[in-house]
Design a protein around this motif. Sequence first.
Motif, PDB file in Angstrom:
ATOM      1  N   THR A 143      -6.311  66.794  18.771  1.00 48.98           N
ATOM      2  CA  THR A 143      -4.952  67.344  18.580  1.00 48.98           C
ATOM      3  C   THR A 143      -4.061  65.888  18.119  1.00 48.98           C
ATOM      4  OG1 THR A 143      -4.622  66.669  20.971  1.00 48.98           O
ATOM      5  CG2 THR A 143      -4.954  69.160  20.270  1.00 48.98           C
ATOM      6  N   GLU A 144      -4.754  64.820  18.280  1.00 45.07           N
ATOM      7  CA  GLU A 144      -3.796  63.632  17.725  1.00 45.07           C
ATOM      8  C   GLU A 144      -4.227  63.090  16.361  1.00 45.07           C
ATOM      9  OE1 GLU A 144      -3.507  60.240  20.185  1.00 45.07           O
ATOM     10  OE2 GLU A 144      -3.081  61.535  22.106  1.00 45.07           O
ATOM     11  N   HIS A 145      -5.186  63.925  15.740  1.00 42.87           N
ATOM     12  CA  HIS A 145      -5.701  63.586  14.406  1.00 42.87           C
ATOM     13  C   HIS A 145      -5.184  64.550  13.636  1.00 42.87           C
ATOM     14  CE1 HIS A 145      -8.652  60.621  15.699  1.00 42.87           C
ATOM     15  NE2 HIS A 145      -9.362  61.505  16.267  1.00 42.87           N
ATOM     16  N   THR A 146      -4.477  64.254  12.474  1.00 44.74           N
ATOM     17  CA  THR A 146      -3.983  65.092  11.511  1.00 44.74           C
ATOM     18  C   THR A 146      -4.380  65.067  10.160  1.00 44.74           C
ATOM     19  OG1 THR A 146      -2.013  63.302  10.930  1.00 44.74           O
ATOM     20  CG2 THR A 146      -1.610  64.915  12.750  1.00 44.74           C
ATOM     21  N   THR A 147      -5.258  64.141   9.510  1.00 43.43           N
ATOM     22  CA  THR A 147      -5.570  64.088   8.438  1.00 43.43           C
ATOM     23  C   THR A 147      -7.002  64.613   8.296  1.00 43.43           C
ATOM     24  OG1 THR A 147      -7.040  62.117   8.368  1.00 43.43           O
ATOM     25  CG2 THR A 147      -4.869  61.885   8.157  1.00 43.43           C
ATOM     26  N   TYR A 148      -7.304  65.071   6.876  1.00 45.96           N
ATOM     27  CA  TYR A 148      -8.676  65.837   6.591  1.00 45.96           C
ATOM     28  C   TYR A 148      -9.814  64.791   6.791  1.00 45.96           C
ATOM     29  CZ  TYR A 148     -12.141  67.797   3.462  1.00 45.96           C
ATOM     30  OH  TYR A 148     -13.289  68.342   2.995  1.00 45.96           O
ATOM     31  N   ALA A 149      -9.545  63.582   6.418  1.00 42.85           N
ATOM     32  CA  ALA A 149     -10.567  62.555   6.531  1.00 42.85           C
ATOM     33  C   ALA A 149     -10.837  62.591   8.181  1.00 42.85           C
ATOM     34  CB  ALA A 149     -10.156  61.483   6.126  1.00 42.85           C
ATOM     35  N   ASP A 150      -9.911  62.580   8.887  1.00 42.47           N
ATOM     36  CA  ASP A 150     -10.370  62.455  10.359  1.00 42.47           C
ATOM     37  C   ASP A 150     -10.788  63.647  10.995  1.00 42.47           C
ATOM     38  OD1 ASP A 150      -9.062  59.664  10.699  1.00 42.47           O
ATOM     39  OD2 ASP A 150      -7.258  60.590  11.365  1.00 42.47           O
ATOM     40  N   ALA A 151     -10.607  64.734  10.411  1.00 44.60           N
ATOM     41  CA  ALA A 151     -11.299  66.111  10.946  1.00 44.60           C
ATOM     42  C   ALA A 151     -13.037  65.971  10.647  1.00 44.60           C
ATOM     43  CB  ALA A 151     -10.627  67.162  10.353  1.00 44.60           C
ATOM     44  N   GLN A 152     -13.137  65.651   9.360  1.00 49.46           N
ATOM     45  CA  GLN A 152     -14.692  65.275   9.122  1.00 49.46           C
ATOM     46  C   GLN A 152     -15.041  64.501   9.847  1.00 49.46           C
ATOM     47  OE1 GLN A 152     -15.399  67.890   7.077  1.00 49.46           O
ATOM     48  NE2 GLN A 152     -12.973  67.967   7.133  1.00 49.46           N
ATOM     49  N   ALA A 174      -2.382  68.506   6.886  1.00 46.38           N
ATOM     50  CA  ALA A 174      -2.969  67.310   6.618  1.00 46.38           C
ATOM     51  C   ALA A 174      -2.361  66.656   5.296  1.00 46.38           C
ATOM     52  CB  ALA A 174      -4.427  67.541   6.336  1.00 46.38           C
ATOM     53  N   PRO A 175      -2.172  65.523   5.298  1.00 43.55           N
ATOM     54  CA  PRO A 175      -1.345  64.927   4.275  1.00 43.55           C
ATOM     55  C   PRO A 175      -2.210  64.509   3.169  1.00 43.55           C
ATOM     56  CG  PRO A 175      -1.549  63.383   6.025  1.00 43.55           C
ATOM     57  CD  PRO A 175      -1.874  64.486   6.509  1.00 43.55           C
ATOM     58  N   ASP A 176      -3.621  64.319   3.444  1.00 34.61           N
ATOM     59  CA  ASP A 176      -4.599  63.874   2.273  1.00 34.61           C
ATOM     60  C   ASP A 176      -5.433  65.229   1.723  1.00 34.61           C
ATOM     61  OD1 ASP A 176      -5.801  64.390   4.828  1.00 34.61           O
ATOM     62  OD2 ASP A 176      -7.507  62.934   4.522  1.00 34.61           O
ATOM     63  N   PHE A 177      -4.726  66.463   2.192  1.00 36.79           N
ATOM     64  CA  PHE A 177      -5.619  67.435   1.644  1.00 36.79           C
ATOM     65  C   PHE A 177      -4.771  68.307   0.798  1.00 36.79           C
ATOM     66  CE2 PHE A 177      -7.173  71.870   1.424  1.00 36.79           C
ATOM     67  CZ  PHE A 177      -8.606  71.764   1.480  1.00 36.79           C
ATOM     68  N   VAL A 178      -5.141  68.334  -0.685  1.00 35.72           N
ATOM     69  CA  VAL A 178      -4.379  68.910  -1.820  1.00 35.72           C
ATOM     70  C   VAL A 178      -4.729  70.329  -1.806  1.00 35.72           C
ATOM     71  CG1 VAL A 178      -4.419  69.075  -4.264  1.00 35.72           C
ATOM     72  CG2 VAL A 178      -4.724  66.799  -3.251  1.00 35.72           C
TER      73      VAL A 178
END
Length: 524
Positions: A5-14, A344-348
Amino acid sequence: MTPLTEHTTYADAQAHCTPQKLWALFDGNREHMNIAHECIDRHAVNDREAIVLVRASGADESLSFRQLSQDSARFAHYLVQCGIQPGDRVAVMLEPSREFYVAMFGAMKMGAIAVPLFTLFGPDGIRLRVQDCRPRMLVTNAEKAPLVATTPGLKVIVADASFMKTLDRFPPSFVPRTRADDFAIFQYTSGTTRELPDAVKHTHRALVTLMLAALYGTGIRPGDRFMCPSSPAWGHGLWHGTLAPLALGVTIGAYAGKFNAERLLKALQDHRFNNISAAATHYRMMRNSGAAANYRYCLDKVSFTGEPIDSETAQFVEATFGRPVCSMYGTTEIGVCLVNYPGAPDFVVKPGSLGKPIPGLRVEVQDAHGAPCAPGVTGELKLWRRGEWLPTKDLGRVDEDGYFWHGGRADDVIISAGWTIGAVEVEDAILTHPDVTEAAAIGVPDELRGQVVKAFVVSKRSGDEAFVQEIQHAVRTRLSQHEYPRQVAFVAELPKTPAGKIHRRKLREQELATTTVAAPAVHS
């Protein structure tokens, strides 16, 4: 270990999403788990707000985690007194309300299987489902009770103020003893009221897998105020709109009563919801209401599911709420598999795209022989699970960047003179016309071409010859010359499933049943 829950980016999700970390979000484990405990009891440490009931009448109500925990415990004790055993079914046919949540969570808490039923079902729809799941008890209101009162072996409870008062004599705590693999919910998919779609049988541990959709399909994080106006009788409203956010301790909004788009828009403002997930139909109704500019919003995550959203409505959502609307694709049977990672700020977000797979899931577009399709080539969407490719019965394509695109249901494809035409694309083009409120497209028989496109259009404008030509021109301009609707019928409304999706199969059945065409013009 940092919680997911503390991860918000697409990269962290992967990089960080694993089954172990998903389980770490819960008190339960692979042996013992209970949905009511995870969603309600463990968050009942104070009077923190759990549910905001947004009513069509305007008389909104707030329910706390503590109140729901105590009330559902009393209901669990009541079920035990009534002789309900673990594994028995308890059907609940109520609008979102204190009584609805008390019955649903109370049933699961004591080990019974909760069966939510749509409140607009008539006698046939109720009878078919009751005969199928054979509940020991049905909790409903005074209006619906007579429809099932004569069913043998079924105890019917009218959940009114008097009944809720009787629960006060039971203890306000109940310790669940369910196993993770015990059934918790039987969920019927959205068919018509005279048909019986399959009941999908969910265990308590299904809540763990659900977190993938919560974290990456709706972007829910602790601290959100999350609104889902879909009925909890259906998968989106119950699993994504209720259970997932509550399991994370998030305050949710639920809509009760006849849907009114302006009422929802006002609730978004008044209750300061920052995250919304709704059906495409809800957003179209918001757009058509003309009232969106009258309110102020603080939304930072916006998602939809159920069916594709047309481009005009998607543009309206982004212009109104300041965020792109993110698709969340899946089915009741297989769950969510393609998402757009809201927040996610890094997901277009590519407008119109289904997005990319949830972490760890393989999704492919395959041809008729099971081979992967090249980028841009339409095939059937399939996902890899338990050592085999599962069909979704939906068509799609993938682009060079790995984004998936919807091509409609496999049975919604129209083949005209050898050309493959997607009903969704035609409908999207028709909806660009400013006078069109709703549209549906199907294939109808044609001696020369095999099939031609027939469009059914809802509009306040009279359906004259000029309007027909404008609609056809809109499709020709946006798609291609062969995809325009050669037949156009103006109708007062479109048939829909109880979940609000356009029922194209019903339109096809109506076409087969009659030779009378309600269109003002037919063009070849």
